[in-house]
Write an enzyme that holds these catalytic residues in place. Structure first.
Site, short mmCIF file in Angstrom:
data_model
loop_
_atom_site.label_atom_id
_atom_site.label_comp_id
_atom_site.label_asym_id
_atom_site.label_seq_id
_atom_site.Cartn_x
_atom_site.Cartn_y
_atom_site.Cartn_z
N HIS A 1 31.95 50.12 47.57
CA HIS A 1 33.25 50.78 47.36
C HIS A 1 33.19 51.71 46.15
O HIS A 1 33.94 52.68 46.07
CB HIS A 1 34.41 49.77 47.25
CG HIS A 1 34.54 49.06 45.95
ND1 HIS A 1 33.82 47.94 45.62
CD2 HIS A 1 35.34 49.30 44.87
CE1 HIS A 1 34.17 47.53 44.41
NE2 HIS A 1 35.09 48.34 43.93
N LYS B 1 37.55 51.13 48.68
CA LYS B 1 37.73 49.95 49.54
C LYS B 1 38.32 50.31 50.90
O LYS B 1 38.27 49.49 51.83
CB LYS B 1 38.64 48.93 48.85
CG LYS B 1 37.93 48.10 47.78
CD LYS B 1 38.88 47.04 47.23
CE LYS B 1 38.20 46.16 46.19
NZ LYS B 1 39.17 45.24 45.56
N ASP C 1 41.08 46.08 35.05
CA ASP C 1 40.94 45.59 36.42
C ASP C 1 40.63 44.10 36.45
O ASP C 1 41.27 43.34 37.18
CB ASP C 1 39.83 46.39 37.11
CG ASP C 1 39.66 46.02 38.56
OD1 ASP C 1 40.67 45.67 39.21
OD2 ASP C 1 38.52 46.08 39.05
N ASP D 1 39.70 51.61 43.03
CA ASP D 1 39.22 50.92 44.24
C ASP D 1 39.45 51.70 45.53
O ASP D 1 39.41 51.13 46.61
CB ASP D 1 39.93 49.56 44.38
CG ASP D 1 39.24 48.50 43.55
OD1 ASP D 1 38.04 48.65 43.26
OD2 ASP D 1 39.91 47.52 43.19
P1 C2E Z 1 38.76 41.90 42.88
O1 C2E Z 1 39.10 40.65 43.57
O2 C2E Z 1 39.89 42.76 42.52
O3 C2E Z 1 37.99 41.57 41.55
C1 C2E Z 1 37.67 42.54 40.60
C2 C2E Z 1 36.73 42.03 39.61
O4 C2E Z 1 37.37 40.98 38.87
C3 C2E Z 1 35.48 41.38 40.20
O5 C2E Z 1 34.50 42.34 40.47
C4 C2E Z 1 35.08 40.46 39.06
O6 C2E Z 1 34.45 41.18 38.03
C5 C2E Z 1 36.40 39.97 38.53
N1 C2E Z 1 36.79 38.73 39.20
C6 C2E Z 1 37.70 38.55 40.19
N2 C2E Z 1 37.79 37.24 40.53
C7 C2E Z 1 36.91 36.59 39.76
C8 C2E Z 1 36.54 35.20 39.65
O7 C2E Z 1 37.05 34.32 40.34
N3 C2E Z 1 35.59 34.88 38.72
C9 C2E Z 1 35.01 35.83 37.92
N4 C2E Z 1 34.09 35.45 37.04
N5 C2E Z 1 35.33 37.16 38.02
C10 C2E Z 1 36.27 37.52 38.93
P2 C2E Z 1 33.35 42.01 41.53
O8 C2E Z 1 32.86 40.62 41.36
O9 C2E Z 1 32.36 43.09 41.44
O10 C2E Z 1 34.10 42.08 42.90
C11 C2E Z 1 34.56 43.27 43.42
C12 C2E Z 1 35.46 43.05 44.58
O11 C2E Z 1 34.73 42.40 45.60
C13 C2E Z 1 36.62 42.11 44.29
O12 C2E Z 1 37.73 42.75 43.75
C14 C2E Z 1 36.94 41.63 45.70
O13 C2E Z 1 37.64 42.60 46.42
C15 C2E Z 1 35.57 41.51 46.29
N6 C2E Z 1 35.04 40.13 46.15
C16 C2E Z 1 34.24 39.66 45.15
N7 C2E Z 1 33.94 38.36 45.39
C17 C2E Z 1 34.54 38.01 46.54
C18 C2E Z 1 34.59 36.79 47.31
O14 C2E Z 1 34.00 35.74 46.98
N8 C2E Z 1 35.32 36.83 48.46
C19 C2E Z 1 35.97 37.95 48.87
N9 C2E Z 1 36.68 37.91 49.99
N10 C2E Z 1 35.94 39.12 48.16
C20 C2E Z 1 35.23 39.12 47.02
C1 SIN Z 2 37.36 45.86 42.31
O1 SIN Z 2 37.43 46.36 41.21
O2 SIN Z 2 36.42 46.01 43.07
C2 SIN Z 2 38.50 45.07 42.80
C3 SIN Z 2 39.57 44.97 41.77
C4 SIN Z 2 40.88 45.39 42.29
O3 SIN Z 2 41.25 45.13 43.42
O4 SIN Z 2 41.56 46.01 41.54
FE FE Z 3 41.58 46.92 41.36
FE FE Z 4 36.41 47.63 42.30
#
Ligand code: C2E
Ligand code: SIN
Ligand code: FE
Ligand code: FE
Ligand code: SIN
Ligand code: SIN
Length: 385
Positions: free
Chosen positions: A273, A248, A328, A245
């Site tokens: 990112h 980011k 992740d 990441d």
């Molecule tokens: P992250 O929070 O570290 O999440 C990494 C990945 O974990 C997400 O990639 C997704 O595949 C899975 N994941 C995390 N939380 C959930 C969830 O509640 N439900 C499901 N089904 N999967 C989940 P993704 O979706 O491509 O998101 C990448 C990054 O984008 C996230 O990293 C986070 O930093 C941001 N993000 C995604 N959705 C939101 C959101 O609704 N609000 C905010 N503030 N950030 C978001």
């Molecule tokens: C992401 O993969 O985009 C977020 C997940 C993380 O924070 O490790």
């Molecule tokens: Fe991560």
């Molecule tokens: Fe990521």
């Protein structure tokens, strides 16, 4: 205890006639060892080869290569004949004297010299009599360590001035290789540290704890081994997966730290990112950083082709990207985020079963399930506080 080579025993009996090597013997020993040492990258191996070279050249019972640990102000050795790693306070004993003054020493009877540090003898029951110490000097003239030879194996039992000259020769030939190996190890260690720190920067921007990167690293390692990759590759992945990441760092706080759900436009921004991380890292000529670039680029690709940024599918996605994706998401789901609470384990496992062959490589989901005890053990050990 290291075995004494049989030709050394032969040398001992031969030494009844001669107390020193012939010039031909010395040349052979120097040629053989310097060729081997020059081809070594591993510090322990170099130290062992150097110790063996010194011992054979001057027919010593023991030979040790000491290095300086500046941070701890200690001398240390990983390899010594008949002993495991030893540490000694800087400046103590004959070695300490040589390292501090740059002077070599030739001592006939250690116990009649006030500089003798008898601590090792007391601990090991060995009796030191004759000692030679020769400092190693690096390319810039600073002292990096010292040779220490103890007890001549010949009946005379005392080292000669020629022995001292020969050990100086060994120190000057092998010292250059030693320094380059030390530098190489430092570079590798520095790269690892930079990578961990960079991963932590990426995470701290999104207010995730440093333990997230540690867990992702450990999960990736377990998945890689479970998949059947060799240990060296699993270790490489463990080092680079925390950087997934890093891109980011370029995402604005308003998006990254938004407490609620992202709008479609904000999510498009967030997706970048992956490209940003890739472009930050891909220019490097270092294997470690180039591998990190792949992981940064591909950790959001999905097995079914519906991921981003490129929509790769199946084995088009690099194995390291597929592994990091599982590590992740497993961790993201189990952790609180600004926009969501942590999920229960049962719910997380249900998602992985549903996404087996969709988001994730089916074979790797099977590995995750098989390795669950090890994974949960990591989760406990690196819990967020
Ligand atoms: P992250 O929070 O570290 O999440 C990494 C990945 O974990 C997400 O990639 C997704 O595949 C899975 N994941 C995390 N939380 C959930 C969830 O509640 N439900 C499901 N089904 N999967 C989940 P993704 O979706 O491509 O998101 C990448 C990054 O984008 C996230 O990293 C986070 O930093 C941001 N993000 C995604 N959705 C939101 C959101 O609704 N609000 C905010 N503030 N950030 C978001
Ligand atoms: C992401 O993969 O985009 C977020 C997940 C993380 O924070 O490790
Ligand atoms: Fe991560
Ligand atoms: Fe990521
Ligand atoms: C020393 O005085 O340098 C140590 C000699 C030994 O190991 O006995
Ligand atoms: C590997 O580098 O070990 C596998 C490459 C891949 O198929 O993704």
């Amino acid at each position: 205890m290291l075995d004494r080579p049989s030709h050394l025993e032969a040398a001992v009996s031969q030494a009844n006639a001669a107390n020193e090597r012939t010039p031909e013997e010395l040349l052979r020993i120097i040629f053989d060892y310097t060729a081997k040492i020059g081809g070594e990258r591993n510090l322990k191996s170099v130290l062992l080869l150097m110790a063996n070279m010194g011992r054979e050249m001057i027919m010593a019972d023991r030979c040790t290569v000491w290095l300086i640990d500046h941070a701890k102000e200690e001398l240390f050795t990983t390899i010594a004949h008949g002993v495991n790693e030893i540490r000694a306070p800087f400046g103590k004993g004959f070695v300490g004297h040589s390292v501090q003054t740059g002077e070599p020493l030739l001592i006939e009877d250690a116990y009649s010299d006030p500089r003798h540090n008898a601590e090792n003898d007391r601990r090991t029951g060995y009796r030191t009599k004759s000692v030679i110490t020769v400092p190693f000097v690096g390319n810039d003239g600073t002292i990096i360590g010292a040779y220490q030879a103890i007890n001549k194996l010949t009946p005379q039992a005392v080292f000669t001035h020629s022995d001292l000259e020969h050990l100086k020769l060994a120190a000057s030939y092998a010292g250059k290789s030693l320094e380059s190996v030390i530098l190489h190890e430092e570079i590798v260690a520095t790269q690892r540290e930079i990578i961990t720190v960079m991963g932590e920067i990426g995470e701290s921007r999104s207010k995730e704890t440093g333990n997230h990167v540690k867990r992702v690293a450990e999960y990736s390692y377990i998945l890689a081994i479970g998949y059947g990759l060799p240990v060296e590759e699993a270790e490489l992945l463990k080092m680079v997966s925390p950087m997934h990441d890093i891109g980011k760092v370029a995402i604005p706080d308003a998006v990254l730290l938004k407490p609620g759900k992202l709008t479609e436009e904000e999510f498009e921004q967030m997706k970048q990112h992956t490209d940003i991380g890739y472009h930050l890292l891909k220019g490097s000529s270092r294997e470690l950083l180039r591998t990190a670039a792949i992981v940064a680029y591909q950790h959001h690709e999905k097995w079914n082709g519906k991921g981003y940024p490129r929509g790769l599918s199946g084995e088009e996605i690099h194995l390291y990207g597929r592994i990091t994706a599982i590590a992740d998401v497993f961790d993201a789901l189990g952790s609180d985020r600004v926009y969501k609470k942590a999920w229960e384990l049962e719910r997380i496992l249900k998602l992985f079963k549903e996404e087996r062959g969709q988001h994730f490589d089916p074979k790797l989901v099977d590995v995750l399930m098989e390795q669950l005890p090890a994974i949960l053990d990591i989760r406990d050990r690196f819990r967020d506080v």
